[in-house]
Design an enzyme around this catalytic site. Structure first.
Site, mmCIF file in Angstrom:
data_model
loop_
_atom_site.group_PDB
_atom_site.id
_atom_site.type_symbol
_atom_site.label_atom_id
_atom_site.label_comp_id
_atom_site.label_asym_id
_atom_site.label_seq_id
_atom_site.Cartn_x
_atom_site.Cartn_y
_atom_site.Cartn_z
ATOM 1 N N ARG A 104 -28.241 -89.167 66.108
ATOM 2 C CA ARG A 104 -29.485 -89.609 66.459
ATOM 3 C C ARG A 104 -29.342 -89.540 67.899
ATOM 4 O O ARG A 104 -28.474 -90.046 68.491
ATOM 5 C CB ARG A 104 -29.628 -91.276 66.125
ATOM 6 N N THR A 108 -34.480 -92.137 71.634
ATOM 7 C CA THR A 108 -35.633 -91.989 70.705
ATOM 8 C C THR A 108 -35.304 -92.514 69.401
ATOM 9 O O THR A 108 -36.002 -92.754 68.492
ATOM 10 C CB THR A 108 -36.204 -90.529 70.603
ATOM 11 N N ASP A 200 -21.188 -99.186 63.774
ATOM 12 C CA ASP A 200 -21.344 -97.719 63.880
ATOM 13 C C ASP A 200 -20.253 -97.158 62.652
ATOM 14 O O ASP A 200 -19.069 -97.177 62.790
ATOM 15 C CB ASP A 200 -20.951 -97.163 65.181
ATOM 16 N N ASP A 203 -17.957 -94.220 63.709
ATOM 17 C CA ASP A 203 -16.933 -94.532 64.588
ATOM 18 C C ASP A 203 -15.889 -95.474 63.970
ATOM 19 O O ASP A 203 -14.756 -95.243 64.140
ATOM 20 C CB ASP A 203 -17.341 -95.635 65.733
HETATM 21 C C1 PRP Z 1 -25.577 -92.760 61.765
HETATM 22 C C2 PRP Z 1 -25.310 -92.757 60.304
HETATM 23 C C3 PRP Z 1 -26.540 -92.141 59.645
HETATM 24 C C4 PRP Z 1 -27.628 -92.445 60.753
HETATM 25 C C5 PRP Z 1 -28.554 -93.511 60.401
HETATM 26 O O1 PRP Z 1 -25.155 -91.706 62.336
HETATM 27 O O2 PRP Z 1 -24.226 -92.403 59.678
HETATM 28 O O3 PRP Z 1 -26.221 -90.598 59.684
HETATM 29 O O4 PRP Z 1 -26.968 -93.047 61.860
HETATM 30 O O5 PRP Z 1 -29.589 -93.752 61.105
HETATM 31 P P1 PRP Z 1 -31.284 -93.447 60.883
HETATM 32 O O6 PRP Z 1 -31.451 -94.069 59.389
HETATM 33 O O7 PRP Z 1 -31.953 -94.154 62.141
HETATM 34 O O8 PRP Z 1 -31.401 -91.966 61.076
HETATM 35 P P2 PRP Z 1 -25.028 -91.215 63.875
HETATM 36 O O9 PRP Z 1 -26.190 -90.839 64.272
HETATM 37 O O10 PRP Z 1 -24.327 -92.481 64.522
HETATM 38 O O11 PRP Z 1 -23.966 -89.714 64.050
HETATM 39 P P3 PRP Z 1 -22.531 -89.860 63.448
HETATM 40 O O12 PRP Z 1 -22.397 -90.198 62.079
HETATM 41 O O13 PRP Z 1 -22.218 -88.568 64.044
HETATM 42 O O14 PRP Z 1 -21.812 -91.038 64.377
HETATM 43 N N1 URA Z 2 -25.775 -95.974 62.291
HETATM 44 C C1 URA Z 2 -25.029 -96.705 62.079
HETATM 45 O O1 URA Z 2 -23.724 -96.197 61.991
HETATM 46 N N2 URA Z 2 -25.045 -98.046 62.122
HETATM 47 C C2 URA Z 2 -26.230 -98.654 61.940
HETATM 48 O O2 URA Z 2 -26.363 -99.826 62.276
HETATM 49 C C3 URA Z 2 -27.179 -97.741 62.307
HETATM 50 C C4 URA Z 2 -27.384 -96.626 62.274
#
Ligand code: PRP
Ligand code: URA
Length: 209
Positions: A104, A108, A200, A203
């Site tokens: 994400r 935005t 997260d 993470d």
């Molecule tokens: C997180 C999570 C989802 C997304 C959800 O990923 O694992 O993929 O956010 O958010 P949304 O519903 O608002 O799209 P992130 O973007 O943090 O990437 P990562 O898994 O690589 O840390």
């Molecule tokens: N992605 C995450 O990993 N945690 C949240 O709370 C939202 C998006």
């Protein structure tokens, strides 16, 4: 008619509570995500079609049932969806696995796709998209759109924690997709994190913070 379900099984609820705790470390967090994926898989595969077969037991012939119908594929959204794959494969080991990488944009909150590798016969398979977090719903909606562009007809989404905003967006954008989650939380905060959520997910699974 598509199905949406918050799975309220006591084992699921217990494990989600452990997962939420900030005192749960990476090893246990990863194990819990995997166990939850197995439990949610059990629920999400309840409607798989069966066919009657004959099996010879040590005692007699048995008329019994086995899975029939189209083959399955799992598509985790990287990174956090990866944590759900092994738990799903525990119950459906023959499923192929494709990957869609998305992160994400921090300002935005729009998803940015950086990777997509799917089984060659993906259009002939029923697909289960995996991501523990359904926050704004942007990542899940885009991943599912990618699959539909490639001809996939039957899609389910399995998540662990949803915000009402993301759940509604996914339901409205892809009304044909069945959605299974373990918890529906209160809201999103100003940074797009689910409240109370678990922080997260990527993470916490990979120990990157
Ligand atoms: C997180 C999570 C989802 C997304 C959800 O990923 O694992 O993929 O956010 O958010 P949304 O519903 O608002 O799209 P992130 O973007 O943090 O990437 P990562 O898994 O690589 O840390
Ligand atoms: N992605 C995450 O990993 N945690 C949240 O709370 C939202 C998006």
């Amino acid at each position: 008619m598509s199905k949406t379900m918050v799975v309220d099984h006591p084992l699921v609820q217990h494990k989600v509570s452990l997962l939420r705790s900030k005192n749960t470390g990476t090893k246990e967090f990863k194990e819990l995500v995997s166990e939850l994926a197995t439990l949610l898989c059990y629920e999400a595969t309840r409607d798989l079609p069966l066919e009657e077969v004959e099996v010879e037991t040590p005692i007699a012939m048995a008329r019994t049932q086995m899975l029939a119908g189209r083959k399955l594929a799992l598509v985790p959204i990287l990174r956090a969806g990866l944590g759900m794959v092994d738990g799903m494969l525990t119950l459906i080991p023959a499923a192929k696995v494709g990957h869609i990488g998305m992160y994400r944009n921090e300002e935005t909150l729009e998803p940015v796709e950086y990777y997509c590798k799917l089984p060659g016969d993906i259009a002939e398979r029923d697909v289960i998209v995996l991501d523990p977090m359904l926050a704004t719903g942007g990542s899940a909606c885009d991943a599912i759109s990618q699959l539909k562009k490639r001809g996939v007809k039957h899609i389910k989404f399995i998540g662990i924690i949803a915000a009402p905003e993301g759940f509604e967006r996914l339901k409205n954008t892809h009304p044909d997709v069945d959605i299974y989650v373990a918890a529906m939380d209160e809201k999103l905060n100003e940074n797009g994190y689910i409240v109370p959520g678990l922080g997260d997910a990527g993470d916490r699974i990979f120990g990157t913070k």
